[in-house]
Design a protein around this motif. Structure first.
Motif, mmCIF file in Angstrom:
data_model
loop_
_atom_site.group_PDB
_atom_site.id
_atom_site.type_symbol
_atom_site.label_atom_id
_atom_site.label_comp_id
_atom_site.label_asym_id
_atom_site.label_seq_id
_atom_site.Cartn_x
_atom_site.Cartn_y
_atom_site.Cartn_z
ATOM 1 N N VAL A 177 -7.678 -3.624 -7.120
ATOM 2 C CA VAL A 177 -7.017 -2.328 -7.045
ATOM 3 C C VAL A 177 -7.601 -1.502 -5.911
ATOM 4 O O VAL A 177 -8.825 -1.269 -5.865
ATOM 5 C CB VAL A 177 -7.151 -1.557 -8.374
ATOM 6 C CG1 VAL A 177 -6.527 -0.165 -8.253
ATOM 7 C CG2 VAL A 177 -6.504 -2.342 -9.506
ATOM 8 N N THR A 178 -6.737 -1.094 -5.005
ATOM 9 C CA THR A 178 -7.096 -0.095 -3.999
ATOM 10 C C THR A 178 -6.642 1.262 -4.521
ATOM 11 O O THR A 178 -5.468 1.431 -4.863
ATOM 12 C CB THR A 178 -6.412 -0.391 -2.652
ATOM 13 O OG1 THR A 178 -6.813 -1.680 -2.185
ATOM 14 C CG2 THR A 178 -6.763 0.660 -1.617
ATOM 15 N N ASN A 179 -7.573 2.217 -4.579
ATOM 16 C CA ASN A 179 -7.277 3.549 -5.120
ATOM 17 C C ASN A 179 -7.956 4.575 -4.224
ATOM 18 O O ASN A 179 -9.178 4.742 -4.275
ATOM 19 C CB ASN A 179 -7.778 3.663 -6.557
ATOM 20 C CG ASN A 179 -7.313 4.944 -7.243
ATOM 21 O OD1 ASN A 179 -6.698 5.807 -6.629
ATOM 22 N ND2 ASN A 179 -7.630 5.063 -8.526
ATOM 23 N N ILE A 236 -4.426 6.068 -11.450
ATOM 24 C CA ILE A 236 -4.009 6.369 -10.087
ATOM 25 C C ILE A 236 -3.393 7.771 -10.081
ATOM 26 O O ILE A 236 -2.268 7.960 -10.559
ATOM 27 C CB ILE A 236 -2.967 5.356 -9.562
ATOM 28 C CG1 ILE A 236 -3.406 3.918 -9.822
ATOM 29 C CG2 ILE A 236 -2.690 5.608 -8.090
ATOM 30 C CD1 ILE A 236 -4.616 3.477 -9.064
ATOM 31 N N LEU A 246 0.877 -1.163 0.000
ATOM 32 C CA LEU A 246 0.000 0.000 0.000
ATOM 33 C C LEU A 246 0.918 1.217 0.000
ATOM 34 O O LEU A 246 1.696 1.414 0.935
ATOM 35 C CB LEU A 246 -0.903 0.003 1.235
ATOM 36 C CG LEU A 246 -1.874 1.188 1.352
ATOM 37 C CD1 LEU A 246 -2.878 1.180 0.201
ATOM 38 C CD2 LEU A 246 -2.580 1.172 2.701
ATOM 39 N N THR A 300 -7.434 1.405 -15.219
ATOM 40 C CA THR A 300 -7.747 2.310 -14.117
ATOM 41 C C THR A 300 -6.635 3.339 -14.008
ATOM 42 O O THR A 300 -5.516 3.111 -14.492
ATOM 43 C CB THR A 300 -7.922 1.533 -12.788
ATOM 44 O OG1 THR A 300 -8.443 2.408 -11.788
ATOM 45 C CG2 THR A 300 -6.593 0.969 -12.310
ATOM 46 N N SER A 358 1.762 10.102 -11.632
ATOM 47 C CA SER A 358 0.503 9.376 -11.724
ATOM 48 C C SER A 358 0.743 8.100 -12.524
ATOM 49 O O SER A 358 1.761 7.971 -13.224
ATOM 50 C CB SER A 358 -0.567 10.240 -12.401
ATOM 51 O OG SER A 358 -0.146 10.576 -13.712
ATOM 52 N N HIS A 393 -2.373 9.689 -4.366
ATOM 53 C CA HIS A 393 -3.370 8.718 -3.900
ATOM 54 C C HIS A 393 -2.683 7.485 -3.311
ATOM 55 O O HIS A 393 -1.766 6.931 -3.907
ATOM 56 C CB HIS A 393 -4.266 8.264 -5.062
ATOM 57 C CG HIS A 393 -5.467 9.121 -5.250
ATOM 58 N ND1 HIS A 393 -6.698 8.623 -5.597
ATOM 59 C CD2 HIS A 393 -5.632 10.459 -5.116
ATOM 60 C CE1 HIS A 393 -7.568 9.610 -5.699
ATOM 61 N NE2 HIS A 393 -6.936 10.736 -5.412
ATOM 62 N N ARG A 394 -3.189 7.046 -2.159
ATOM 63 C CA ARG A 394 -2.767 5.735 -1.653
ATOM 64 C C ARG A 394 -3.349 4.669 -2.574
ATOM 65 O O ARG A 394 -4.528 4.728 -2.940
ATOM 66 C CB ARG A 394 -3.272 5.508 -0.235
ATOM 67 C CG ARG A 394 -2.630 6.397 0.820
ATOM 68 C CD ARG A 394 -2.962 5.892 2.201
ATOM 69 N NE ARG A 394 -2.392 6.742 3.238
ATOM 70 C CZ ARG A 394 -2.185 6.349 4.488
ATOM 71 N NH1 ARG A 394 -2.522 5.113 4.854
ATOM 72 N NH2 ARG A 394 -1.658 7.168 5.366
ATOM 73 N N HIS A 395 -2.509 3.672 -2.910
ATOM 74 C CA HIS A 395 -2.998 2.638 -3.812
ATOM 75 C C HIS A 395 -2.259 1.325 -3.577
ATOM 76 O O HIS A 395 -1.166 1.298 -3.014
ATOM 77 C CB HIS A 395 -2.843 3.073 -5.281
ATOM 78 C CG HIS A 395 -1.421 3.343 -5.684
ATOM 79 N ND1 HIS A 395 -0.780 4.535 -5.405
ATOM 80 C CD2 HIS A 395 -0.504 2.592 -6.349
ATOM 81 C CE1 HIS A 395 0.457 4.502 -5.879
ATOM 82 N NE2 HIS A 395 0.651 3.320 -6.452
ATOM 83 N N ARG A 396 -2.898 0.272 -4.022
ATOM 84 C CA ARG A 396 -2.310 -1.076 -3.914
ATOM 85 C C ARG A 396 -2.838 -1.925 -5.053
ATOM 86 O O ARG A 396 -4.008 -1.818 -5.446
ATOM 87 C CB ARG A 396 -2.648 -1.717 -2.573
ATOM 88 C CG ARG A 396 -2.306 -3.213 -2.506
ATOM 89 C CD ARG A 396 -2.604 -3.796 -1.133
ATOM 90 N NE ARG A 396 -1.490 -3.621 -0.226
ATOM 91 C CZ ARG A 396 -1.590 -3.684 1.107
ATOM 92 N NH1 ARG A 396 -2.775 -3.870 1.660
ATOM 93 N NH2 ARG A 396 -0.529 -3.551 1.837
#
Length: 479
Positions: A419-421, A436, A400, A434, A407, A440-443
């Motif tokens: 996808v965590t966005n 990002i 994460l 997608t 970006s 942004h926090r993302h995983r």
């Protein structure tokens, strides 16, 4: 009880551009497709009963690659025990830490068979018989090394002079260790019949090694005991893991086991190796593993030789043609090509030094970079953009994280991505994408059973790999 201990480190600078700091020599595939480390694991497994333990001492950065190679070796239930060094400290600290850990685990009399991860021995039966002979001496309290019978006046190896014979199998006390000699001296050693090449492999009981370290290197032993004592053991389903304490490991001297102990102790014996052996120390040694054609040309990969002689070509995906050349070594990778005279391949390390001095990435990383979750390949890059191909293993996940300066646009090519966005979580299927935004926090996760393959397009003012802020990570990469 015998425990193989594999020392896996070192960059193998003479085998650039395939061997690099981030992907060193033990992970290199040989002409048959197996890596040196995989071959070493299989050789180690031949020494023990199924279900036994194999120790790997390696840098923390190489843990996940090493574990992948261990699993790929398919060792019939053998358990992997990984001891992770925070920094490189040569062989004496690594061996001392392994001996202390194995004595704690299995008792004073456990026998350790120590071997580098990047040597090639193809006759495993002969190797096992040599270890059996060494084990007999180790049980008598000797520190045993293996000496290779020289076949030429080699100036690239250290030598061992044999002294008093200890048994009918040819084992002898070590009279002395000798540094790499010049050609005249090496020729004299060959003619005398008393000298063997120093292979860098050992066999001894944990108790004997620790006892001799107490006599000849007490400071090193004391620091090693402090380090192991502050490095808890973590039991896992497939084996064990011990991350060596950074502060105390760094306090140990950077010294080889030869200098620290073997050259000082009077309890050192040598067993002549009856097995084939190569340290694969140069492109010349590696090319010898490939069958030559009528003009002594050798190819690992696709090559076409026209009016060429005594030339070695290694290609990783392209056809290489040579016309009217001789005595050359040509090594092709995705981002670098080496062309060298065959009699000067030992000087390749100078290329690595100059790349390192100029901070060029080619000394450290390939275009394809392995990560605990899989790998990424840089396909193209330019001002304000970089395009990567990501492969995420089933069940694996990136950390994460967040980027300040770039970006990312993700396009799924194969599989399904979770996808965590920001605050949202969604599934992205093949042929979907997608975006990002920076900040942004993302995983990225692979919830499926096949590899997840994606194209990542980065855009921004700064695209360096160090623009990563990690918040959570299943691989322990968060401070």
């Amino acid at each position: 009880m015998l425990v193989p201990v594999i020392l896996s480190g070192g960059a193998g600078t003479r085998l650039w551009p395939v061997s690099r700091e981030g992907h060193p020599k033990p992970f290199m595939p040989m002409p048959d497709g197996q890596s040196l480390l995989t071959k070493t694991y299989r050789r180690a497994a031949s020494l023990i009963e199924p279900g036994g333990e194999i120790v790997t001492v390696t840098n923390r950065e190489y843990y996940f690659q090493s574990k992948d190679h261990f699993l790929a070796a398919k060792l019939g239930g053998s358990r992997g025990h990984f001891m992770l060094e925070p920094i490189g400290r040569n062989t004496a600290p690594a061996i001392a830490a392994a001996a202390l850990a194995m004595r704690e685990r299995f008792g004073d009399d456990v026998i350790l068979a120590v071997m580098p991860a990047d040597h090639l021995i193809q006759d495993c039966d002969a190797f096992r018989r040599a270890v059996e002979r060494a084990t007999t001496l180790a049980e008598e309290g000797y520190l045993v090394t293996f000496g290779v019978v020289p076949t030429a006046p080699e100036t690239g190896f250290g030598y061992i002079e044999q002294g008093e014979r200890l048994n009918e199998a040819g084992a002898a006390r070590v009279q002395r260790f000798v540094e790499k000699p010049d050609l005249v001296t090496a020729s004299e050693y060959l003619e005398s019949g008393r000298f063997l090449w120093n292979s860098g492999m050992f066999c001894f009981s944990a108790n004997a090694l620790i006892r001799e370290l107490q006599v000849h290197a007490p400071g090193l032993l004391e620091r090693a005991m402090e380090c192991v004592g502050r490095s808890p053991l973590e039991e896992r389903d497939t084996g064990a893991l011990r991350e060596l304490n950074g502060e105390h490991f760094a306090a140990m001297p950077d010294i080889s086991i030869d200098y620290a102990l073997m050259e000082r102790s009077d309890k050192v014996a040598v067993v002549p190796a009856t097995f084939d052996w190569s340290d694969i120390g140069s492109w010349g040694a590696l090319s010898a593993l490939v069958e030559p054609d009528m003009q002594n040309n050798r190819a690992a990969g696709e090559a076409l030789f026209v009016d060429s002689r005594n030339t070695f070509v290694r290609s990783e995906g392209r056809l290489i043609a040579t016309v009217g050349v001789e005595n050359l070594v040509v090594v092709d990778t995705a981002d670098a090509i080496l062309v060298a005279r065959a009699d000067r391949v030992q000087e390749v390390r100078q290329v690595v030094k100059r790349l390192k001095d100029s901070e060029h990435e080619a000394y450290r990383l390939h275009r394809t970079v392995n990560r605990p979750w899989g790998s990424y390949t840089v396909l193209e890059q330019g001002p304000r953009f970089k395009i990567k191909r990501l492969v995420v293993k089933p069940g694996s996940a990136l950390s994460l994280q967040m980027h300040h300066h770039r970006s990312e646009h993700w396009v799924v090519v194969q599989g399904m991505a979770k996808v965590t966005n920001g605050d949202g979580v969604r599934l992205v299927n093949s042929n979907e994408s997608t975006f990002i935004p920076a900040g942004h926090r993302h995983r990225l996760e692979n919830p499926g059973v096949i590899d997840l393959v994606m194209i990542e397009v980065q855009s921004g003012e700064y695209l360096g790999e160090d623009d990563i802020v990690r918040f959570e990570d299943q691989y322990g990469r968060v401070s």
